[in-house]
Design an enzyme around this catalytic site. Structure first.
Site, mmCIF file in Angstrom:
data_model
loop_
_atom_site.group_PDB
_atom_site.id
_atom_site.type_symbol
_atom_site.label_atom_id
_atom_site.label_comp_id
_atom_site.label_asym_id
_atom_site.label_seq_id
_atom_site.Cartn_x
_atom_site.Cartn_y
_atom_site.Cartn_z
ATOM 1 N N LEU A 69 0.821 -1.215 0.000
ATOM 2 C CA LEU A 69 0.000 0.000 0.000
ATOM 3 C C LEU A 69 0.856 1.267 0.000
ATOM 4 O O LEU A 69 0.348 2.359 -0.176
ATOM 5 C CB LEU A 69 -0.948 -0.006 1.210
ATOM 6 C CG LEU A 69 -2.045 -1.077 1.178
ATOM 7 C CD1 LEU A 69 -2.904 -0.989 2.442
ATOM 8 C CD2 LEU A 69 -2.924 -0.931 -0.064
ATOM 9 N N ASP A 119 0.469 -9.483 -4.693
ATOM 10 C CA ASP A 119 1.746 -8.758 -4.731
ATOM 11 C C ASP A 119 1.561 -7.432 -5.489
ATOM 12 O O ASP A 119 2.431 -6.986 -6.238
ATOM 13 C CB ASP A 119 2.869 -9.587 -5.352
ATOM 14 C CG ASP A 119 4.256 -9.017 -5.023
ATOM 15 O OD1 ASP A 119 4.335 -8.015 -4.271
ATOM 16 O OD2 ASP A 119 5.251 -9.566 -5.516
ATOM 17 N N HIS A 168 10.062 -14.363 1.467
ATOM 18 C CA HIS A 168 10.362 -13.959 0.087
ATOM 19 C C HIS A 168 11.615 -14.750 -0.285
ATOM 20 O O HIS A 168 12.716 -14.406 0.115
ATOM 21 C CB HIS A 168 10.607 -12.443 0.049
ATOM 22 C CG HIS A 168 11.131 -11.930 -1.261
ATOM 23 N ND1 HIS A 168 10.436 -11.063 -2.057
ATOM 24 C CD2 HIS A 168 12.295 -12.162 -1.914
ATOM 25 C CE1 HIS A 168 11.146 -10.773 -3.131
ATOM 26 N NE2 HIS A 168 12.292 -11.426 -3.077
ATOM 27 N N ASN A 178 7.352 -3.270 3.863
ATOM 28 C CA ASN A 178 8.475 -2.482 3.303
ATOM 29 C C ASN A 178 8.072 -1.046 2.981
ATOM 30 O O ASN A 178 8.186 -0.584 1.857
ATOM 31 C CB ASN A 178 9.081 -3.172 2.076
ATOM 32 C CG ASN A 178 8.093 -3.343 0.937
ATOM 33 O OD1 ASN A 178 6.883 -3.305 1.165
ATOM 34 N ND2 ASN A 178 8.597 -3.524 -0.268
ATOM 35 N N ASN A 198 9.495 -9.062 -9.320
ATOM 36 C CA ASN A 198 10.318 -9.948 -8.522
ATOM 37 C C ASN A 198 9.421 -10.814 -7.647
ATOM 38 O O ASN A 198 8.666 -10.273 -6.853
ATOM 39 C CB ASN A 198 11.250 -9.105 -7.634
ATOM 40 C CG ASN A 198 12.292 -9.945 -6.944
ATOM 41 O OD1 ASN A 198 12.451 -11.125 -7.269
ATOM 42 N ND2 ASN A 198 12.989 -9.365 -5.990
#
Lengths: 195, 317, 440
Positions: free
Chosen positions: C58, C302, C176, C89, C275
């Site tokens: 977001l 994602d 991840h 992140n 990614n």
């Protein structure tokens, strides 16, 4: 370039072309008072075989070897941006160059005169001849520049709606000069080059 | 006849041959003449847009453009690329505003010339002068030109390319162009310096230089950067040059008419010994001269024709 | 507010009516009485539980130019999601109770979808020290999913400790999976194409090696493990093997890995830079099979918004990531339903029930991912499977435009989304959110 020549009628036959070239050879020699300083340069594509024949003819008249070559004018044209870029034709200046020589430019058809203007500029970058003369197989008129030929195979008054095609044995398998309707009478620069 | 030159793999055999033939005419038109300048591109503007230093390549393009009477602008954008300075887009818009007809672009990022050509930011012709580890098509063309000059038609000729294929844009461009021209190509490198999937390239692959050399008409040695050593691609410079360097002994096993090429700059003593680099059969200096002719040919074929009546890379005239 | 949905096909079954009242599903059955209710004709529409996204970026706090909690949850609502897990992140990183509570509260106040913050595993995503996982779990946000997404928890010991530590509060580590040394400077799937394009390769083994390691670690310490966005056939096989052994491993796949392949990279258009990278058609087939047979538990978007300048540049300089919230259900319909791999009940499981279970948001006051049954919270989405649209990035409510599906024709459309009985989307368009109308 493959061409549809149906609808074209002959103006000069192979015999007539041969006679015209022989006559032009004599004229060149007479005008230059001999052949010792001559260099004959054809303008590709069909000017080149014509130049070779003219040079052979002069050689047999005078019994000396006349240097013959080719000068491609593509890089010097003023109409490059009117159509897609084209592959270049070979330029071949005989050893000995053109400095102090009498250069005879040979082309098949003289029309607007722009090709010859380009050839004169190209020649400028090669050297400084004593004199430059122009020999063409056909002069069809409609000049756009103050240029005229010194030696003409045949004067052929034409309309801009017509197209003149020169065929030579070395390229086309036979010798002939034909006349017919132009595909696009407006773009006459193209016609001169649609050889 | 060519809208952009981004990758040598985009060239058809006919197009490649036209470029090489045209380059030959360029050589004839300028070699040994007092006036080396041709008026062909008068009024056209060529921008050398270099995001990465390369004096050799830039100078070669500059000379080529000037010999065709184009106006040349050198636009060094080094340091402003990936590092968030002026973006590629803003640079392109600036060049478009300046009226650039062709942009010669060198960039550390693979594909940057594609972005420039496809973005719609600028409608100039784009010429790739080396992008990242992708391609360097005019280098391949000048190499092919040089080989053709010495060997004649390359069809069926065996050409060996030795060195860092993984990071090397020259290898990529050469393999595809030489294959297009009908040559048989072998790339030789330690397995660590070959990209994944190289077996699908139009060439043979070998890890053994000595096995690849017999029958070769030309050997092209590629620069190997010392820093690759630190990334474990090979153990030491000495081991590399022992296994993959072109020394006098290996050179002696080549046939008498085989030539040696190197795109430069060379690491003498690493991939090539000084004796070989300076030998008569080394055409390394000639490559530089030929670079100008090939670049003249490409600029001519791109720019001399009608503006943009043609789209995409059309067939040769 | 009372809403009567008439003739909807529950999870694709026979048509029936749903009565939503006071935020719950009051009644299900045919011929329900709609007195005093807003009636919605749902003929031909499929009713699904509100979708739950396990993996959303977001961007707030920190990159409000790319997305905000408001714009991102509006996109979620339009995509049929009633809950999203907001990745850690951000800037500052969501590695403290303060940040996760702020994100959670903003989501509540805006009211288009529940925002479930994901906590960072390590401080500042640096992979060095564990963040205060317990404090985030105990905060008002009630964090249960922890992830350093964008980066891999590469240190095996740290990963082991994290897996162990979150057992205390029923948390899960969402990994991840990307071995950092094998992917230094990586730009796209390592393949014949990457070699040809001169782009640094991102090998499959860099993902698979970490998944294999973490599965063994999870088995060793008896912890739950969740694998983010797996993208290769090998990864599917490892997870399948882990499940056969009864290990508590779950996995998600993104919509783009279900549809797109690496050959899109050939033009160096950075919209396709993501990614993990787009892989081959064989990998796409494998993740579809894995999702169909339950090896892969969930679809997670994602959703990764980026401003134009971060995509309109050289490939190497461009940011990784694609938008996904508004197109996810359509891509899943296209790749899984229309191909016969999954029915609508299967879609409900992979896009709502399973992610709800994994994220532990299927209970409590704001329960999500509950069955469509009387007494359950009225989180419902109505889908028109017969619709189709050509994707237009400009039409998105996201602040970003990095949409990889531009110009593609995709099936299905979200007609309505109900968040606890309130229609946040009606007739395919956002309404004013419940908070703004003073409704809760």
């Amino acid at each position: 370039m493959s061409r549809d020549l149906s609808g074209f009628r002959p103006v000069l036959s192979d015999d007539e072309i041969a006679r015209a070239l022989t006559r032009m050879a004599h004229e060149v020699v007479e005008r230059s008072k001999g052949a010792s300083d001559l260099v004959v340069l054809g303008i590709p594509s069909r000017g080149v075989p014509l130049a070779q024949r003219l040079a052979r003819s002069i050689s047999s008249v005078e019994d000396i070897d006349v240097p013959v070559g080719a000068i491609d004018v593509t890089m010097y044209r003023d109409d490059l941006r009117l159509r897609p870029a084209r592959a270049l034709e070979p330029t071949d200046i005989p050893t000995g160059g053109v400095d102090g020589k009498i250069v005879v430019l040979v082309d098949d058809v003289l029309y607007s005169g722009r090709t010859i203007r380009a050839a004169l500029t190209a020649l400028d970058d090669v050297g400084r001849p004593q004199a430059v003369r122009l020999a063409v197989l056909v002069d069809r008129g409609h000049r756009e520049l103050p240029i005229r030929a010194d030696h003409v195979g045949k004067n052929l008054p034409t309309s801009v709606r017509e197209s003149v095609k020169v065929l030579v044995e070395e390229v086309d398998g036979r010798d002939a000069v034909l006349i017919g309707a132009a595909e696009d009478p407006v773009a006459h620069v193209d016609l001169e080059d649609a050889r | 006849m060519i809208r952009h030159l981004l990758s040598s793999s985009d060239l058809t055999r006919e197009q490649a041959t036209t470029i090489l033939d045209t380059a030959e005419e360029m050589a004839r038109l300028t070699e040994g003449r007092s006036v080396k300048k041709l008026p062909t591109l008068r009024g056209r503007t060529v921008v050398n847009l270099f995001f990465e230093d390369s004096t050799r390549t830039r100078t070669s393009f500059e000379l080529a453009a000037k010999r065709l009477s184009a106006d040349v602008i050198n636009f060094s954008a080094k340091g402003s690329s990936v590092s968030k300075g002026e973006s590629l887009k803003d640079t392109a818009l600036t060049l478009a505003a300046m009226g650039a007809d062709a942009v010669v672009v060198r960039h550390s990022a693979s594909g940057a010339p594609y972005r420039l050509a496809d973005s719609g930011w600028i409608d100039a012709n784009v010429l790739n002068a080396g992008d990242g580890t992708h391609e360097h098509p005019t280098q391949a063309l000048l190499d092919a030109f040089t080989m053709r000059h010495h060997l004649g038609d390359l069809d069926g000729r065996h050409i060996v390319i030795v060195g860092d294929v993984l990071h090397g844009r020259v290898a990529r461009s050469n393999v595809s162009l030489l294959a297009t021209l009908g040559a048989r190509v072998t790339v030789v490198a330690p397995p660590t310096l070959l990209p994944l999937g190289v077996e699908h390239w139009p060439c043979e692959v070998s890890y053994d230089l000595d096995a690849a050399l017999p029958g070769a008409s030309a050997v092209m040695m590629l620069r190997v950067q010392q820093e690759r050593m630190n990334a474990a691609f090979f153990p030491s410079a000495r081991e590399y040059s022992r296994r993959y360097g072109l020394d006098t002994q290996r050179f002696g096993r080549l046939s008498d008419d085989a030539i040696v090429l190197h795109p430069g700059p060379m690491n003498r003593g690493m991939e090539i010994t000084a004796e070989v680099a300076d030998s008569e059969r080394s055409v390394i200096v000639e490559q530089v001269t030929n670079g100008v002719y090939v670049r003249m040919a490409v600029l001519y074929l791109m720019l001399a024709g009608a503006g943009d009546g043609t789209t995409g890379q059309e067939g040769a005239a | 507010m009372i809403v009567l949905i008439k003739g909807a096909r529950l999870l694709g079954a026979e048509p029936t009516d749903l009565l939503l009242r006071d935020g719950v599903i009051a009644e299900i059955g045919s011929g329900l009485d709609g007195t005093g209710a807003t009636v919605i004709d749902a003929g031909g529409l499929v009713a699904l539980p509100g979708l739950v996204d396990l993996h959303t970026h977001l961007r707030e706090p920190g990159r409000e130019d790319a997305e905000t909690i408001a714009s991102g949850t509006r996109a979620a609502a339009l995509g049929g999601f009633t809950a999203v897990h907001a990745m850690a992140n951000t800037d500052p990183v969501a590695d403290t109770a303060g940040v996760v509570e702020q994100v959670w509260r903003l989501g509540r106040e805006i009211g288009y979808a529940d925002v479930r913050p994901v906590g960072a595993v390590t401080v500042g995503l640096d992979g060095q020290r564990l963040a205060e996982l317990g404090a985030m779990a105990d905060s008002a946000a009630g964090v249960r999913v922890f992830s350093d997404d964008g980066r891999c928890v590469a240190d095996a010991l740290l990963m082991r400790r994290a897996l162990e530590y979150v057992k205390a509060f029923g948390g899960v580590i969402a990994q991840h999976a990307q071995e950092p040394r094998l992917t230094e400077g990586a730009q796209m799937n390592e393949s014949e194409l990457s070699g040809r394009l001169g782009l640094r390769g991102w090998p499959r083994v860099a993902e698979e090696a970490i998944i294999a390691r973490d599965v063994m670690l999870a088995a060793h310490v008896g912890s739950r493990l969740h694998i983010c966005h797996l993208s290769t056939r090998g990864s599917v096989e490892i997870v399948r093997l882990a499940k056969q052994r009864g290990l508590p491993v779950t996995a998600e796949v993104t919509p783009h890995h279900l549809l797109l392949t690496e050959d899109l990279v050939a033009g160096y258009d950075a919209r396709y830079k993501v990614n993990p990278p787009l892989r081959s058609a064989d990998d796409v087939a494998a993740v579809r099979e894995g999702l169909a047979d339950g090896t892969i538990d969930a679809v997670a978007t994602d959703h990764a918004p980026h401003p134009v300048e971060d995509k309109e540049c050289e490939w190497d300089a461009a940011a990784f990531g694609m938008l996904g919230l508004e197109t996810a259900l359509s891509v899943v319909q296209h790749t899984m339903v229309d191909t016969g791999l999954l029915d609508w009940a299967g879609v409900a499981d992979r896009m709502s029930f399973a992610p709800g279970r994994i994220g532990k948001c299927d209970g409590g006051d704001f329960a999500q991912a509950r069955p469509l049954a009387a007494g359950e919270p009225a989180n419902v989405v109505l889908v028109d499977p017969s619709a189709s649209r050509t994707v237009d990035p400009a039409a998105s409510v996201s602040l970003s435009r990095n949409n990889p599906y531009e110009g593609r024709k995709l099936p299905g459309s979200v007609v309505a989304t109900f968040l606890r009985g309130f229609p946040v989307v009606e007739n395919g368009e956002l309404t004013q959110s419940s908070i703004q109308k003073g409704m809760r």
